[in-house]
Design an enzyme around this catalytic site. Sequence first.
Site, PDB file in Angstrom:
ATOM      1  N   HIS A 187      -9.205  -0.730 -23.721  1.00 53.92           N
ATOM      2  CA  HIS A 187      -8.124  -1.380 -22.980  1.00 53.92           C
ATOM      3  C   HIS A 187      -8.542  -1.685 -21.542  1.00 53.92           C
ATOM      4  O   HIS A 187      -9.375  -0.982 -20.956  1.00 53.92           O
ATOM      5  CB  HIS A 187      -6.885  -0.502 -22.979  1.00 53.92           C
ATOM      6  CG  HIS A 187      -6.231  -0.420 -24.329  1.00 53.92           C
ATOM      7  ND1 HIS A 187      -4.972   0.107 -24.501  1.00 53.92           N
ATOM      8  CD2 HIS A 187      -6.643  -0.810 -25.561  1.00 53.92           C
ATOM      9  CE1 HIS A 187      -4.639   0.046 -25.773  1.00 53.92           C
ATOM     10  NE2 HIS A 187      -5.654  -0.498 -26.442  1.00 53.92           N
TER      11      HIS A 187
ATOM     12  N   GLU B 209      -6.899  -1.280 -18.748  1.00 53.91           N
ATOM     13  CA  GLU B 209      -6.593  -0.182 -17.828  1.00 53.91           C
ATOM     14  C   GLU B 209      -7.682   0.895 -17.900  1.00 53.91           C
ATOM     15  O   GLU B 209      -8.115   1.430 -16.876  1.00 53.91           O
ATOM     16  CB  GLU B 209      -5.239   0.462 -18.178  1.00 53.91           C
ATOM     17  CG  GLU B 209      -4.065  -0.505 -18.129  1.00 53.91           C
ATOM     18  CD  GLU B 209      -3.750  -1.128 -19.486  1.00 53.91           C
ATOM     19  OE1 GLU B 209      -2.560  -1.361 -19.755  1.00 53.91           O
ATOM     20  OE2 GLU B 209      -4.683  -1.392 -20.270  1.00 53.91           O
TER      21      GLU B 209
ATOM     22  N   CYS C 138      -0.041   1.065 -22.713  1.00 56.94           N
ATOM     23  CA  CYS C 138       0.287   1.792 -23.934  1.00 56.94           C
ATOM     24  C   CYS C 138       0.389   3.285 -23.591  1.00 56.94           C
ATOM     25  O   CYS C 138       0.142   3.703 -22.453  1.00 56.94           O
ATOM     26  CB  CYS C 138      -0.786   1.547 -24.997  1.00 56.94           C
ATOM     27  SG  CYS C 138      -2.376   2.351 -24.613  1.00 56.94           S
TER      28      CYS C 138
ATOM     29  N   CYS D 213      -3.015   4.802 -22.294  1.00 58.81           N
ATOM     30  CA  CYS D 213      -3.311   4.340 -20.932  1.00 58.81           C
ATOM     31  C   CYS D 213      -2.346   4.956 -19.925  1.00 58.81           C
ATOM     32  O   CYS D 213      -2.753   5.333 -18.825  1.00 58.81           O
ATOM     33  CB  CYS D 213      -3.269   2.811 -20.865  1.00 58.81           C
ATOM     34  SG  CYS D 213      -4.668   2.023 -21.690  1.00 58.81           S
TER      35      CYS D 213
END
Length: 172
Positions: A84, A86, A112, A115
């Site tokens: 991801h 992040e 999410c 994260c």
Amino acid sequence: MNETLAQIPQPQTHDRPSWDEYFMAITRAVATRATCSRRSVGAVIVKDKRILATGYNGAPIGMRHCDHTNGGDMRDGHCARSTHAEQNALVQAARYGTPIAGGTMYCTDHPCLTCAKLLINAGIARIVYESAYPDELAAALLREAGTGLDRSPAETPREPSAMQRRPAEAGE
């Protein structure tokens, strides 16, 4: 002398973007580097109005990009190959020894659950995002941790992913 000064053109006044608008525009630009053909997501970590780290979603560095042809790289509805945005921004800050505690994370999408937990543990104080993500537990954890969570209105409709616009080369 006053006559000379009067002839110097004065800068035109215009509407400048707020800091949140400015950093979200940069975050959208970062998302265009995504190597996952399923979705383009960008993240930027900022502190004291300075960019500390950026990240976009995609395969690990130097590895082939995500391929979702005929369900490839997909597991349980998610791309198993992609990290991801992040997470990549956090890793970039750690890799280069950049302290980010107390900073703001700008994201094209709401983080999410995984994260959100990482951002809480990294000491991110505020998250600004554009697109919603259906994960109530992530939002609840962020609220419980006291992490600011602000939704920024999207400036323009999201464009197709970078992979749909131009195929990227592995390691690019």
